[in-house]
Design a protein around this motif. Structure first.
Motif, mmCIF file in Angstrom:
data_model
loop_
_atom_site.group_PDB
_atom_site.id
_atom_site.type_symbol
_atom_site.label_atom_id
_atom_site.label_comp_id
_atom_site.label_asym_id
_atom_site.label_seq_id
_atom_site.Cartn_x
_atom_site.Cartn_y
_atom_site.Cartn_z
ATOM 1 N N VAL A 90 -32.836 -9.215 38.786
ATOM 2 C CA VAL A 90 -32.355 -10.170 37.794
ATOM 3 C C VAL A 90 -33.299 -10.086 36.602
ATOM 4 O O VAL A 90 -34.483 -10.411 36.720
ATOM 5 C CB VAL A 90 -32.331 -11.606 38.358
ATOM 6 C CG1 VAL A 90 -31.760 -12.570 37.324
ATOM 7 C CG2 VAL A 90 -31.548 -11.660 39.663
ATOM 8 N N PHE A 91 -32.776 -9.618 35.477
ATOM 9 C CA PHE A 91 -33.567 -9.530 34.257
ATOM 10 C C PHE A 91 -33.351 -10.827 33.471
ATOM 11 O O PHE A 91 -32.215 -11.159 33.123
ATOM 12 C CB PHE A 91 -33.140 -8.333 33.413
ATOM 13 C CG PHE A 91 -33.441 -7.013 34.058
ATOM 14 C CD1 PHE A 91 -34.702 -6.452 33.962
ATOM 15 C CD2 PHE A 91 -32.459 -6.326 34.761
ATOM 16 C CE1 PHE A 91 -34.989 -5.227 34.554
ATOM 17 C CE2 PHE A 91 -32.738 -5.099 35.352
ATOM 18 C CZ PHE A 91 -34.000 -4.559 35.251
ATOM 19 N N LEU A 92 -34.429 -11.554 33.217
ATOM 20 C CA LEU A 92 -34.349 -12.815 32.482
ATOM 21 C C LEU A 92 -35.231 -12.755 31.251
ATOM 22 O O LEU A 92 -36.327 -12.188 31.295
ATOM 23 C CB LEU A 92 -34.828 -13.985 33.355
ATOM 24 C CG LEU A 92 -34.050 -14.294 34.620
ATOM 25 C CD1 LEU A 92 -34.729 -15.426 35.383
ATOM 26 C CD2 LEU A 92 -32.610 -14.645 34.298
ATOM 27 N N ASP A 93 -34.778 -13.397 30.166
ATOM 28 C CA ASP A 93 -35.648 -13.608 29.025
ATOM 29 C C ASP A 93 -36.645 -14.699 29.383
ATOM 30 O O ASP A 93 -36.443 -15.452 30.344
ATOM 31 C CB ASP A 93 -34.831 -14.026 27.801
ATOM 32 C CG ASP A 93 -34.191 -12.838 27.086
ATOM 33 O OD1 ASP A 93 -34.377 -11.697 27.535
ATOM 34 O OD2 ASP A 93 -33.489 -13.078 26.087
ATOM 35 N N ASP A 94 -37.691 -14.823 28.592
ATOM 36 C CA ASP A 94 -38.735 -15.803 28.894
ATOM 37 C C ASP A 94 -38.502 -17.154 28.217
ATOM 38 O O ASP A 94 -39.402 -17.983 28.159
ATOM 39 C CB ASP A 94 -40.118 -15.250 28.516
ATOM 40 C CG ASP A 94 -40.255 -14.980 27.024
ATOM 41 O OD1 ASP A 94 -39.277 -15.160 26.267
ATOM 42 O OD2 ASP A 94 -41.362 -14.582 26.612
ATOM 43 N N ASP A 95 -37.278 -17.399 27.748
ATOM 44 C CA ASP A 95 -37.037 -18.644 27.016
ATOM 45 C C ASP A 95 -35.644 -19.237 27.283
ATOM 46 O O ASP A 95 -35.001 -19.757 26.387
ATOM 47 C CB ASP A 95 -37.206 -18.413 25.515
ATOM 48 C CG ASP A 95 -36.217 -17.396 24.964
ATOM 49 O OD1 ASP A 95 -35.499 -16.733 25.752
ATOM 50 O OD2 ASP A 95 -36.145 -17.264 23.731
ATOM 51 N N ILE A 96 -35.193 -19.154 28.540
ATOM 52 C CA ILE A 96 -33.870 -19.679 28.844
ATOM 53 C C ILE A 96 -33.958 -20.794 29.890
ATOM 54 O O ILE A 96 -34.963 -20.936 30.582
ATOM 55 C CB ILE A 96 -32.918 -18.578 29.350
ATOM 56 C CG1 ILE A 96 -33.403 -17.979 30.675
ATOM 57 C CG2 ILE A 96 -32.765 -17.491 28.309
ATOM 58 C CD1 ILE A 96 -32.406 -17.059 31.322
ATOM 59 N N GLU A 97 -32.898 -21.568 29.970
ATOM 60 C CA GLU A 97 -32.749 -22.580 31.010
ATOM 61 C C GLU A 97 -31.418 -22.332 31.702
ATOM 62 O O GLU A 97 -30.457 -21.898 31.070
ATOM 63 C CB GLU A 97 -32.739 -23.984 30.402
ATOM 64 C CG GLU A 97 -34.049 -24.399 29.796
ATOM 65 C CD GLU A 97 -34.000 -25.817 29.264
ATOM 66 O OE1 GLU A 97 -33.672 -26.733 30.051
ATOM 67 O OE2 GLU A 97 -34.267 -25.991 28.068
ATOM 68 N N PHE A 98 -31.366 -22.612 33.009
ATOM 69 C CA PHE A 98 -30.136 -22.388 33.755
ATOM 70 C C PHE A 98 -30.081 -23.328 34.944
ATOM 71 O O PHE A 98 -31.102 -23.853 35.394
ATOM 72 C CB PHE A 98 -30.004 -20.922 34.198
ATOM 73 C CG PHE A 98 -31.263 -20.322 34.746
ATOM 74 C CD1 PHE A 98 -31.522 -20.353 36.105
ATOM 75 C CD2 PHE A 98 -32.196 -19.744 33.901
ATOM 76 C CE1 PHE A 98 -32.699 -19.799 36.618
ATOM 77 C CE2 PHE A 98 -33.373 -19.185 34.403
ATOM 78 C CZ PHE A 98 -33.625 -19.221 35.767
ATOM 79 N N ALA A 99 -28.881 -23.523 35.444
ATOM 80 C CA ALA A 99 -28.637 -24.467 36.533
ATOM 81 C C ALA A 99 -29.221 -23.969 37.850
ATOM 82 O O ALA A 99 -29.401 -22.763 38.057
ATOM 83 C CB ALA A 99 -27.136 -24.700 36.685
ATOM 84 N N GLY A 100 -29.463 -24.884 38.757
ATOM 85 C CA GLY A 100 -30.056 -24.571 40.053
ATOM 86 C C GLY A 100 -29.164 -23.774 40.977
ATOM 87 O O GLY A 100 -29.635 -23.238 41.977
ATOM 88 N N ASP A 101 -27.885 -23.660 40.654
ATOM 89 C CA ASP A 101 -26.975 -22.886 41.506
ATOM 90 C C ASP A 101 -26.596 -21.532 40.908
ATOM 91 O O ASP A 101 -25.758 -20.830 41.457
ATOM 92 C CB ASP A 101 -25.713 -23.695 41.806
ATOM 93 C CG ASP A 101 -24.869 -23.963 40.567
ATOM 94 O OD1 ASP A 101 -25.386 -23.820 39.435
ATOM 95 O OD2 ASP A 101 -23.690 -24.312 40.732
ATOM 96 N N LEU A 102 -27.209 -21.145 39.787
ATOM 97 C CA LEU A 102 -26.837 -19.881 39.133
ATOM 98 C C LEU A 102 -26.980 -18.688 40.078
ATOM 99 O O LEU A 102 -26.046 -17.896 40.234
ATOM 100 C CB LEU A 102 -27.686 -19.640 37.879
ATOM 101 C CG LEU A 102 -27.453 -18.283 37.202
ATOM 102 C CD1 LEU A 102 -26.045 -18.215 36.615
ATOM 103 C CD2 LEU A 102 -28.502 -18.006 36.138
ATOM 104 N N PHE A 103 -28.127 -18.541 40.713
ATOM 105 C CA PHE A 103 -28.348 -17.382 41.578
ATOM 106 C C PHE A 103 -27.371 -17.375 42.748
ATOM 107 O O PHE A 103 -26.833 -16.331 43.110
ATOM 108 C CB PHE A 103 -29.796 -17.335 42.074
ATOM 109 C CG PHE A 103 -30.767 -16.802 41.062
ATOM 110 C CD1 PHE A 103 -30.677 -17.141 39.727
ATOM 111 C CD2 PHE A 103 -31.787 -15.966 41.439
ATOM 112 C CE1 PHE A 103 -31.561 -16.652 38.789
ATOM 113 C CE2 PHE A 103 -32.697 -15.464 40.515
ATOM 114 C CZ PHE A 103 -32.575 -15.813 39.188
ATOM 115 N N ALA A 104 -27.111 -18.521 43.342
ATOM 116 C CA ALA A 104 -26.175 -18.597 44.467
ATOM 117 C C ALA A 104 -24.784 -18.148 44.034
ATOM 118 O O ALA A 104 -24.115 -17.388 44.747
ATOM 119 C CB ALA A 104 -26.133 -20.016 45.023
ATOM 120 N N ARG A 105 -24.346 -18.598 42.863
ATOM 121 C CA ARG A 105 -23.002 -18.239 42.395
ATOM 122 C C ARG A 105 -22.894 -16.754 42.057
ATOM 123 O O ARG A 105 -21.924 -16.098 42.426
ATOM 124 C CB ARG A 105 -22.618 -19.093 41.185
ATOM 125 C CG ARG A 105 -22.330 -20.544 41.568
ATOM 126 C CD ARG A 105 -21.834 -21.388 40.392
ATOM 127 N NE ARG A 105 -22.841 -21.486 39.346
ATOM 128 C CZ ARG A 105 -22.624 -21.160 38.075
ATOM 129 N NH1 ARG A 105 -21.464 -20.728 37.670
ATOM 130 N NH2 ARG A 105 -23.587 -21.296 37.185
#
Length: 189
Positions: A90-105
């Motif tokens: 999973v490539f992520l930028d260093d300045d984002i926010e996301f929900a707690g279920d993103l990875f599960a979905r």
């Protein structure tokens, strides 16, 4: 069909002296209902502030700093990705926010697919979008790509042409992507 119950994932983040925004990303990762196996942070610049911050965080997901001599998010990502040990990166930028279920979905899609069937997914990014290209642009893309596509969203083709994914209001939440369009990409190793 994938016989494994769940694929594992490693997170790769490239950063340069952005401890405060990275803190938010790490908090989002800690809150995942399906947490990653590991977090690899490729840091260019001075790692001391980030090292100090990581020392204050509660124990949780194993996190490694990968020091990079080059200030290039692409090269930093590649350097950290070489060390990843999971099925999906999973490539992520260093300045984002996301929900707690993103990875599960998102990872649920990889769980259901065979190894060669699904290469990468780019989740919809809130407050962003790209309109579908017009007829002239579609003609040009078709000429460069050598194949037809409804909008070439998330595609990489021709002499290095890449297009941001197209998310219509009635379209799917996830789209296939051939490249790291920005912010967040799940890619099978």
């Amino acid at each position: 069909m994938n016989t494994a119950a769940h694929v594992s994932c490693s997170v790769v983040i490239a950063t340069l002296d952005r401890v405060e925004s990275l803190r938010v990303v790490l908090d989002c990762l800690q809150a995942q209902t399906r947490p990653p196996l590991e977090i690899l942070i490729a840091v260019a610049g001075d790692p001391s502030a980030l090292t100090a911050h990581l020392a204050t965080r509660p124990p949780g997901i194993p996190t490694r700093l990968v020091e990079s001599a080059v200030k290039s998010s692409a090269l930093q990502r590649n350097q950290a990705a070489e060390l990843a040990s999971a099925d999906v990166i999973v490539f992520l930028d260093d300045d984002i926010e996301f929900a707690g279920d993103l990875f599960a979905r998102v990872l649920a899609h990889f769980d259901r697919m065979s190894d060669g069937e699904l290469g990468a997914l780019s989740p919809r990014i809130a407050n962003t979008g790209r309109d579908a290209p017009g007829r002239l642009t579609l003609w040009y893309y078709r000429l460069q790509a050598g194949y037809p596509d409804p909008d070439y969203g998330g595609r990489l083709f021709g002499p290095g042409i890449n297009c941001f994914p197209v998310f219509s209001s009635q379209g799917p939440e996830l789209v296939r992507s051939d490249w790291l369009p920005s912010t967040c990409l799940f890619m099978r190793c």
